[in-house]
Structures are given as C-alpha cells and as structure tokens.
Design an enzyme around this catalytic site. Structure first.
Site, PDB file in Angstrom:
ATOM      1  CB  SER A 264      30.077  44.053  34.622  1.00 23.02           C
ATOM      2  OG  SER A 264      31.304  43.450  34.831  1.00 23.02           O
ATOM      3  CD1 TRP A 355      37.689  41.735  37.284  1.00 24.05           C
ATOM      4  CD2 TRP A 355      39.838  41.387  37.773  1.00 24.05           C
ATOM      5  NE1 TRP A 355      38.333  41.452  36.108  1.00 24.05           N
ATOM      6  CE2 TRP A 355      39.656  41.229  36.382  1.00 24.05           C
ATOM      7  CE3 TRP A 355      41.118  41.215  38.323  1.00 24.05           C
ATOM      8  CZ2 TRP A 355      40.706  40.912  35.513  1.00 24.05           C
ATOM      9  CZ3 TRP A 355      42.165  40.895  37.448  1.00 24.05           C
ATOM     10  CH2 TRP A 355      41.948  40.750  36.075  1.00 24.05           C
ATOM     11  CG  HIS A 405      31.279  41.732  39.323  1.00 27.95           C
ATOM     12  ND1 HIS A 405      31.657  43.035  39.100  1.00 27.95           N
ATOM     13  CD2 HIS A 405      30.980  41.206  38.114  1.00 27.95           C
ATOM     14  CE1 HIS A 405      31.599  43.270  37.797  1.00 27.95           C
ATOM     15  NE2 HIS A 405      31.186  42.175  37.172  1.00 27.95           N
TER      16      HIS A 405
HETATM   17  C1  GCU Z   1      35.467  40.509  33.282  1.00 30.17           C
HETATM   18  C2  GCU Z   1      36.277  41.721  32.893  1.00 30.17           C
HETATM   19  C3  GCU Z   1      35.684  43.009  33.472  1.00 30.17           C
HETATM   20  C4  GCU Z   1      34.213  43.094  33.172  1.00 30.17           C
HETATM   21  C5  GCU Z   1      33.511  41.825  33.604  1.00 30.17           C
HETATM   22  C6  GCU Z   1      32.043  41.737  33.204  1.00 30.17           C
HETATM   23  O1  GCU Z   1      35.628  40.268  34.651  1.00 30.17           O
HETATM   24  O2  GCU Z   1      37.597  41.519  33.303  1.00 30.17           O
HETATM   25  O3  GCU Z   1      36.329  44.144  32.928  1.00 30.17           O
HETATM   26  O4  GCU Z   1      33.651  44.228  33.778  1.00 30.17           O
HETATM   27  O5  GCU Z   1      34.124  40.713  32.991  1.00 30.17           O
HETATM   28  O6  GCU Z   1      31.611  42.401  32.298  1.00 30.17           O
HETATM   29  O7  GCU Z   1      31.353  40.916  33.811  1.00 30.17           O
END
Ligand code: GCU
Length: 426
Positions: A264, A355, A405
């Site tokens: 992420s 997302w 995710h």
């Molecule tokens: C949020 C953000 C993402 C990121 C994520 C994370 O969802 O919008 O860009 O990757 O956090 O780091 O868990």
C-alpha cells in the site's frame, strides 16, 4: 456496481486514515479517459534511447522528474548513523529462525530520531542469507506474536497524535499485523527478514515533519520541506536505505541480495526506494495503487486529486499542482517501475482492491517492460492481464489474487518464488 471504500487495515479498531469525505471515484473501465503515456525510452529532448549505454542518462532524467514533481528530493548529506545491538541473534520461537534487534540512530544524539530493526535469520544456513526488507504499519511487536520483540511506544504516540488513543495496552498489539508477515515461510525458504515501524522515521500525519528525520537536515530556521523536497514517502524510502546501510554490516545477510518490499503506501515507498537506491537488488510492490504501480492517467479508483487531498504530506508540495491534471504530470507510474530496470520487480494486486486499480497496476508493469527489453530481457511476459491466481513473470512479475487490500500468505509465496529464482536460492 456499488463499491464501499475499504478500510486500509483489516484491524477495524485501528483506522490509520484521517477521516475523509466519501469520494466519487470512477470504477467503470468505459469511463477511463484516453491517455498518452510519457515514453521511458525517449529523452526529454525527443531523441530515442537506443542502447543500454543511453539508459543511465535517461534514467537520471526520469528520476529528477519524480524528485521535482512527485516525491521530492532526499537530502544529499549522509547522516552519521550509529547501530546499537539491542538483542544479539537469539533462537526464536518455533526453532526455524534466529531473531536479532538493532537500533539505528539517525544522529549522534541518543534522544534524536531512531528506528528499531527487527531481524529474523533462517536457522542453520551456511553463509549469508538473502533478505526481504520492508516497513510495517503497527510496530515490530505487531509483526509476530514472539513475546521477545520489543514494544514500540512510537506506535502509541502516533495513534494518540491522530486523535485515536489506544483503548488497550500496547502489549495486546503483539502479532496484530502477523498475517501480513509470513516470517516462518520466509525463513524456511532461506531468506532473512528485516522490518521497522514506518512511524520511527516520520510519523504518518500532517505537520509531523519536525518529529521525524526531516528536521535533521533543516537549514537556518527551516520549518517545512521546500516545494521540491521530500515528503513522508521520500523519508520512509530514505529510512529503508538506512536499514540497508545496517544490513551491509550484518554478517548473517548478503546485502547484495536484498529485496525491498512494501504494501500500500509502503508499496509506493518500496518502489521509490528501489528507484533512489540501486543497491536494492529487487523490489516488490503489493497493492501500491495510486502513485505506486498504478498508472495515474487512467483516473480509476484513487486519483491524484484524491490522494493529494487526503495525504498531501506523502509527497512534495509541487505534486499538489497536479490534482485533476494528470496529463500535465511529466511522468507516469510505469516510469517509476522502470527506474528499477534491469533489476527484477514484482507487482501484486488484489481483485477487490479497486481503489488501487489492479488493471492500472498491471499496465504500469507492462508499460515499464520496454526498458527491460532494451537490455535484451523480457520484462513482463504477458500483454494480457492474467486471471486471478495465475502469476506471470520474467524480470517483472505480476499477479492478481482474490480478496481485499492486504498482504497474504499467497502473496508471500509468489514473492519468495520470484526472489528465489532471481537470487539463485534453491
Ligand atoms: C489509503 C490511500 C492509499 C494507500 C492506502 C494504504 O487507502 O488512499 O493510497 O495505499 O491508504 O496505505 O493503506
């Protein structure tokens, strides 16, 4: 299709995100606008890159554009690091590994910023082990249930500062992120693991730069980074390089075979670390999404406008000018992946993680491939996005797995197979 905004961690009690208004994101492939990507193999003056000998000059141009417009420049000065062994290599629970804990002081002062590294080595390996290095979200104590891992009060500090004080003792967070760190699989495959809490480097919130490593480099009254200076992602990537500085001194690890890995926001960070530090031999991006592996110009899922509104501190200030102006960005994210060339890179997506735009992550890997071909290699061996659970790989690897995710054992199995092949681990 109704899509609910997913939580960033499965730990519902621990929202890491500041409250955000619900976002009107596009999840319709038919609404992806037409776009033209900047060519990694064409110099800014329009001339083509013809041979591997031209690549260092083109690479320097792309790197400078990402520094200037996206993640910001890291300080040129080398800090004087000090390494303090908190715990020497000690047999860890389960018997398959040894655990070691080392404090990396970023300055000469004991009360200055510092990062605690947690290391696991495979027990009984002869010689130096290759390693995975990655930052964690909740503190080293959350990576494994192992009761000997030192608790990190910075995690408590950071939750408090976000206005979400812990409602239970820090001790109860042992192993809270363990499902994301397949320590036993990693060491059984002959790899070491090194990890640190990202908030040790810079706390992940607005206006927190003075609490992390940024302040070590400020000149005469400086209070915030200049418009082209590093944001939080830049500092986390810099912290990964400092961890690698330590690994270069660690007798149990082969520092020439270190894979930098992240999930992420920390997947964005891992790619930027591989771009800025060519000592990383391999990079793994897990669900890194917008401003990670996913193409920005697709405007699918999270966009430059949404990320710069919710997390402006991750980037340099110049980046904020590109909200809703993706086509004006002089780079796109396939070029971030390409900055690792010709080293191996693995990109992983999750089917429900819209997302992060799984297709955009695949296309980032695909459109980076010409740079590997310049070197007579393949890059990604498939022009079609593979079905779920059917990884494809050459020097670039890609998979999409079922689910949300997250980082799962399935992901680690693919990363380990890929790194074993490239590092010659039997
Ligand atoms: C949020 C953000 C993402 C990121 C994520 C994370 O969802 O919008 O860009 O990757 O956090 O780091 O868990």
């Amino acid at each position: 299709m109704k899509i609910t905004r997913r939580a960033c961690l499965p730990l519902a009690a621990l929202p890491l995100l500041p409250a955000q208004p619900p976002q009107e994101a596009n999840y319709d492939e038919a609404r992806v606008p037409p776009y033209t990507l900047p060519d990694p193999l064409r110099f800014e003056n329009g001339l083509p890159v013809r041979s591997p000998r031209d690549w260092p000059r083109r690479r320097a141009e792309i790197l400078a554009l990402f520094e200037q417009h996206v993640y910001g420049r890291m300080p040129a000065a080398r800090p004087s690091l000090r390494f303090e062994v908190l715990e020497p290599a000690t047999p860890a629970p389960g018997g398959g590994s040894l655990r070691k804990q080392v404090r990396v002081h970023f300055s000469a002062k004991d009360d200055g910023p510092k990062m605690d590294l947690l290391l696991y080595f495979p027990a009984g390996t002869r010689g130096k082990a290759p390693a995975f290095l990655g930052l964690n979200f909740l503190g080293n104590h959350a990576v494994h249930k192992d009761p000997a891992i030192l608790l990190n009060p910075n995690f408590q500090r950071d939750q408090q500062a976000r206005g979400r004080p812990l409602d239970r003792p820090l001790e109860s967070f042992r192993g809270a992120e363990a499902s994301r760190w397949a320590v036993d699989k990693i060491t059984a495959a002959g790899f070491a693991l090194a990890t640190a809490y990202y908030g040790d480097i810079t706390p992940d919130r607005r206006d927190a730069f003075h609490e992390g490593v940024h302040a070590l480099f400020w000149r005469g009254g400086q209070k915030e980074p200049a418009a082209d200076e590093w944001g939080a992602i830049g500092s986390w990537a810099w912290g990964l390089s400092r961890a690698l500085d330590y690994l270069e001194t660690e007798p149990a690890i082969d520092a020439r075979r270190v894979a930098v890995m992240g999930h992420s926001r920390l997947g964005k960070t891992a790619l930027w670390a591989a771009a800025t530090d060519t000592r990383f031999a391999l990079a793994v991006s897990n669900n890194s999404g917008c401003m990670g592996a996913a193409l920005s110009r697709r405007r699918f899922g999270e966009t430059v406008a949404s990320i710069s509104r919710a997390f402006p501190w991750w980037f340099c200030r110049n980046f904020l000018n590109y909200a809703n102006r993706e086509d004006g960005l002089p780079v796109d994210q396939h070029q971030l992946i390409a900055l690792a060339a010709p080293r191996p890179v693995y990109v992983a997506s999750a089917q429900e993680d819209l997302w992060a735009d799984p297709r955009g992550e695949f296309l980032g890997a695909l459109h980076a491939s010409p740079v590997w071909r310049l070197f007579g290699k393949t890059g990604l061996p498939s022009r079609e996005m593979p079905p779920v659970h059917q990884p494809v790989s050459a020097e670039i690897g890609y998979h999409i797995r079922a689910g949300k995710h997250d980082v799962t054992d399935y992901d680690w199995e693919q990363f380990l197979a890929f790194a074993s092949r490239h590092f010659g681990v039997k």
